[in-house]
Design a protein around this motif. Structure first.
Motif, short mmCIF file in Angstrom:
data_model
loop_
_atom_site.label_atom_id
_atom_site.label_comp_id
_atom_site.label_asym_id
_atom_site.label_seq_id
_atom_site.Cartn_x
_atom_site.Cartn_y
_atom_site.Cartn_z
N LYS A 1 -0.24 -2.70 2.53
CA LYS A 1 0.36 -2.82 1.20
C LYS A 1 -0.26 -3.93 0.34
CE LYS A 1 4.64 -2.23 -1.26
NZ LYS A 1 4.01 -2.74 -2.45
N PRO A 2 -0.46 -5.14 0.90
CA PRO A 2 -1.05 -6.20 0.05
C PRO A 2 -2.44 -5.81 -0.46
CG PRO A 2 -0.44 -7.05 2.23
CD PRO A 2 -0.11 -5.61 2.24
N GLU A 3 -3.23 -5.20 0.41
CA GLU A 3 -4.57 -4.79 0.02
C GLU A 3 -4.51 -3.74 -1.09
OE1 GLU A 3 -8.39 -3.57 2.72
OE2 GLU A 3 -6.47 -3.81 3.73
N ARG A 4 -3.57 -2.81 -0.88
CA ARG A 4 -3.36 -1.71 -1.82
C ARG A 4 -2.99 -2.26 -3.20
NH1 ARG A 4 0.47 1.69 1.43
NH2 ARG A 4 2.16 1.08 0.07
N ASP A 5 -2.04 -3.21 -3.19
CA ASP A 5 -1.57 -3.78 -4.45
C ASP A 5 -2.71 -4.41 -5.23
OD1 ASP A 5 0.96 -2.97 -4.14
OD2 ASP A 5 1.74 -4.88 -3.38
N GLU A 6 -3.61 -5.05 -4.49
CA GLU A 6 -4.73 -5.71 -5.14
C GLU A 6 -5.64 -4.70 -5.83
OE1 GLU A 6 -8.24 -8.49 -3.52
OE2 GLU A 6 -6.27 -8.83 -2.59
N VAL A 7 -5.97 -3.63 -5.09
CA VAL A 7 -6.86 -2.60 -5.63
C VAL A 7 -6.20 -1.93 -6.84
CG1 VAL A 7 -8.01 -0.41 -5.15
CG2 VAL A 7 -7.89 -2.17 -3.38
N VAL A 8 -4.91 -1.61 -6.69
CA VAL A 8 -4.20 -0.92 -7.77
C VAL A 8 -4.18 -1.79 -9.03
CG1 VAL A 8 -1.95 -0.09 -8.53
CG2 VAL A 8 -2.79 0.50 -6.25
N SER A 9 -3.90 -3.08 -8.84
CA SER A 9 -3.85 -3.96 -10.00
C SER A 9 -5.21 -4.03 -10.69
CB SER A 9 -3.43 -5.38 -9.57
OG SER A 9 -2.14 -5.33 -9.03
N HIS A 10 -6.26 -4.06 -9.89
CA HIS A 10 -7.61 -4.09 -10.46
C HIS A 10 -7.84 -2.88 -11.37
CE1 HIS A 10 -11.97 -4.39 -10.80
NE2 HIS A 10 -12.03 -3.12 -10.41
N TYR A 11 -7.48 -1.69 -10.88
CA TYR A 11 -7.76 -0.49 -11.66
C TYR A 11 -6.80 -0.32 -12.83
CZ TYR A 11 -11.49 0.73 -8.57
OH TYR A 11 -12.67 0.70 -7.89
N LEU A 12 -5.58 -0.82 -12.68
CA LEU A 12 -4.66 -0.78 -13.82
C LEU A 12 -5.17 -1.69 -14.94
CD1 LEU A 12 -1.10 -0.65 -12.24
CD2 LEU A 12 -2.34 1.15 -13.43
N ASP A 13 -5.73 -2.82 -14.55
CA ASP A 13 -6.35 -3.71 -15.54
C ASP A 13 -7.53 -3.01 -16.21
OD1 ASP A 13 -4.66 -5.82 -15.35
OD2 ASP A 13 -5.82 -6.87 -13.81
N LEU A 14 -8.31 -2.34 -15.39
CA LEU A 14 -9.52 -1.69 -15.90
C LEU A 14 -9.19 -0.66 -16.97
CD1 LEU A 14 -12.62 -1.51 -15.43
CD2 LEU A 14 -12.14 0.42 -13.91
N VAL A 15 -8.11 0.10 -16.75
CA VAL A 15 -7.75 1.11 -17.75
C VAL A 15 -6.72 0.56 -18.75
CG1 VAL A 15 -8.25 3.03 -16.21
CG2 VAL A 15 -5.93 2.14 -16.34
N GLY A 16 -6.36 -0.72 -18.60
CA GLY A 16 -5.49 -1.37 -19.58
C GLY A 16 -4.05 -0.91 -19.53
N LEU A 17 -3.55 -0.65 -18.34
CA LEU A 17 -2.18 -0.13 -18.25
C LEU A 17 -1.29 -0.97 -17.34
CD1 LEU A 17 -2.64 3.73 -18.15
CD2 LEU A 17 -1.70 2.36 -19.99
N ARG A 18 -1.67 -2.22 -17.15
CA ARG A 18 -0.92 -3.06 -16.22
C ARG A 18 0.55 -3.16 -16.62
NH1 ARG A 18 -3.29 -8.01 -13.13
NH2 ARG A 18 -1.77 -8.07 -11.44
N ARG A 19 0.76 -3.24 -17.94
CA ARG A 19 2.15 -3.41 -18.41
C ARG A 19 3.02 -2.20 -18.13
NH1 ARG A 19 3.55 -4.21 -23.46
NH2 ARG A 19 1.88 -2.94 -24.32
N PHE A 20 2.38 -1.07 -17.87
CA PHE A 20 3.15 0.16 -17.65
C PHE A 20 3.22 0.54 -16.18
CE2 PHE A 20 1.70 0.20 -21.99
CZ PHE A 20 2.85 0.56 -22.67
N ALA A 21 2.89 -0.43 -15.31
CA ALA A 21 2.81 -0.15 -13.88
C ALA A 21 4.07 0.48 -13.33
CB ALA A 21 2.49 -1.43 -13.12
N ASN A 22 5.22 0.08 -13.87
CA ASN A 22 6.48 0.55 -13.29
C ASN A 22 7.14 1.66 -14.11
OD1 ASN A 22 6.32 -1.20 -11.06
ND2 ASN A 22 6.98 -2.88 -12.39
N ASN A 23 6.39 2.21 -15.06
CA ASN A 23 6.92 3.34 -15.81
C ASN A 23 6.61 4.65 -15.10
OD1 ASN A 23 6.41 1.18 -18.16
ND2 ASN A 23 7.98 2.65 -18.78
#
Lengths: 296, 277
Positions: free
Chosen positions: B109-131
């Motif tokens: 899970k920690p590894e996963r979270d890191e990768v996911v955050s990276h790609y959410l940043d890349l597409v500019g959707l970090r703020r919508f992670a929980n939508n």
């Protein structure tokens, strides 16, 4: 499954790319002050019920006794039914029957859910299972659950087990059929997407098929609960020594029509209550499906 | 050998009324690593079929696809797909959608979270992670889908008219977004579209697939520097060239249709079947 980008039941969608905030409509979204149109709507319904009750009261107190005293007994005034309900409530008798019926319903319904949901997923997902079990389902399903009452009394005698059995028969098929339907109505492209992302069979089943079928499973659970509530009364009428069905059947023996009517109303109310509770649970669990919205 | 080799691929279907339909015939193409290939052509020309075979969703009737020297035999995260319909899991949040492929690989899970955050940043959707997807616009949904595809670190990206369902404004924005992402995370991309403009805006090479059954009509190299301007005379020249290739293909297709009298014959056949029943 609808995936919609337009306003969905009053919830504003995100209008465009870029910096936007998701608006969560709360109480403040409602118009302030007294909403007369709304008030009229609600009171209008109450008024018609009140009028019916008043008419009924007058009929059974003033008109019927003059025609034939027997009629007055067969159609008791609502106030008397209400009072006897109050008495039964205070003595604890009513609660005992309500609990007995509810217990049977909840036990049968939850056991059936545990069996029918996995079975429905298997039938919907693997054509082979469907070919094997489908014919049996189609053969047993058309038999009305009530038709099982005679044989079930011979098998289980009178009481809890027999009642639960009848309810299980009735609740089983709505839950099963809706689950099967739910599995089959999952968009194939979601299965493709999951396979593309490397989902192994077991995870595909749990993370995609089960979730995808969930809205329909809930429909099945709701219908199943409604059927259960009807059947518990049917089963108790003929084979029980407690429960709301027994209560009104017992009242028939003593010509207590007031208790019969009171019991009927309570049976109806309980049915509505259960449906409402389940709907709330569904709304809470399926936010992704219904969208986040307040309850009406 | 090239990174992706499609050799002599053909695909035929049996339709509902028992007719044999040829979707693709003798398609061959090659892609170098990190190349951006756009496959353009009229709808019904077999472009999506080609992509589905490359993804491993469908088996070819003849020929094969090699990626990195291995034959494609089924779907795999090494060839991640982006669909026109987004195909996000509506019951998962944005974050859970992007994490889906990683979870399938049993990443912690920690590894996963890191990768996911990276790609959410890349597409500019970090703020919508929980939508949930239902709460997003079309362009945002497609950015989630792109993040989800990139998160599994695929060897190549398959994109099936990914912006076809978006309005033209969002579409242009998404094209620039995709190029920006592609500059950062170089991937081999096969991108299907029916828009010539889109193809020339994005691609290193534009392949025209047209006709019934679909065949490769031409390859056009686009060596203009990115970002490309649609008003650029070079751009216009390429556009005219690609369009004339597609038109040539569809002209010969019309001839083919009138020659065979396809439509009339089919309905007569259907009448006969109704009668026979």
């Amino acid at each position: 499954m609808k995936i919609s980008t337009t306003a969905y039941n009053g919830r504003p969608s995100v209008p465009s790319e870029g910096a936007v905030q998701i608006q969560v409509p709360g109480r403040s979204a409602r118009p302030r002050g007294v909403n007369f149109a709304n008030l009229e709507k609600r009171l209008g319904g109450l008024a018609s019920i009140a009028a019916l009750m008043g008419f009924w009261e007058a009929l059974s107190r003033l008109v019927l006794p003059r025609l034939d005293p027997q009629f007055a007994i067969l159609v008791p005034p609502p106030s008397r039914a209400f009072m006897s309900g109050l008495r039964a409530l205070l003595s604890g008798e009513l609660l005992r029957h309500i609990l007995a019926s509810s217990e049977r319903v909840l036990l049968a319904w939850s056991v059936v859910a545990v069996i029918a949901i996995p079975l429905g997923i298997a039938i919907g997902w693997w054509p082979r299972v469907n070919r094997f079990l489908g014919p049996i389902v189609e053969m047993v399903r058309p038999i009305p659950p009530i038709a099982w009452i005679p044989i079930s009394i011979l098998w289980f005698g009178i009481g809890m087990t027999q009642n639960v059995f009848i309810i299980m028969i009735g609740a089983f098929f709505p839950i099963l059929i809706n689950t099967v339907h739910g599995v089959r109505s999952i968009e194939p492209i979601l299965i493709r997407a999951a396979l593309n992302l490397g989902a192994p069979p077991w995870k595909l089943l749990r993370k995609v098929v089960l979730y995808g079928a969930l809205p329909n499973i809930f429909t099945g659970l709701r219908i199943g609960l409604g059927v259960s509530w009807m059947l518990v009364v049917a089963a108790e009428l003929v084979a029980a020594t407690s429960g709301l069905g027994f209560m009104i059947e017992d009242a028939r023996n003593f010509l207590r029509t007031d208790i019969i009517f009171m019991g009927m109303v309570i049976i109806g109310c309980m049915g509505i209550l259960m449906e409402r509770i389940l709907r709330r649970v569904e709304r809470a669990l399926l936010v992704w499906y219904h969208g986040a919205q307040h309850h009406e | 050998m090239a990174f992706v080799v499609v050799s002599d691929l053909s695909k035929t279907f049996i339709s509902k009324n028992q007719m044999v339909i040829a979707a693709l015939a003798n398609v061959s193409l090659e892609m170098e690593r990190n190349q951006f290939l756009c496959i353009v052509g009229p709808s019904g020309g077999g472009k999506s079929t080609l992509l589905n075979i490359m993804a491993g969703f469908e088996r070819p009737s003849q020929g094969k696809v090699l990626v990195g020297g291995h034959e494609v035999k089924g779907p795999s995260p090494s060839r991640a797909m982006v669909f026109q319909e987004f195909a996000l899991f509506p019951w998962f949040t944005v974050r859970e959608n992007v994490a889906f492929g990683l979870e399938m690989q049993s990443m912690s899970k920690p590894e996963r979270d890191e990768v996911v955050s990276h790609y959410l940043d890349l597409v500019g959707l970090r703020r919508f992670a929980n939508n949930f997807p239902i709460e997003l616009s079309g362009g945002m949904k497609q950015r989630v889908a792109i993040a989800r595809a990139l998160a599994v670190n695929p060897e190549m990206l398959l994109m099936d008219e990914p912006f076809g369902g978006l309005d033209s404004h969002t579409r242009g924005f998404m094209q620039q977004e995709l190029l920006r992402i592609w500059e950062k995370e170089r991937k081999t991309v096969a991108f299907v579209t029916h828009s010539i403009d889109e193809a020339i805006t994005l691609a290193d090479t534009v392949a025209v697939i047209a006709g019934r059954p679909g065949t490769v009509r031409s390859f056009t190299k686009v060596s203009l520097p990115r970002p490309r301007e649609e008003a650029d005379p070079e751009f216009v020249k390429l556009k005219v060239e690609v369009r004339s290739q597609i038109q040539a293909a569809s002209l010969s297709e019309e001839e083919w249709e009138t020659d065979a009298g396809g439509v009339g014959r089919e309905s007569r056949w259907r009448k006969f079947r109704l009668f026979a029943r």
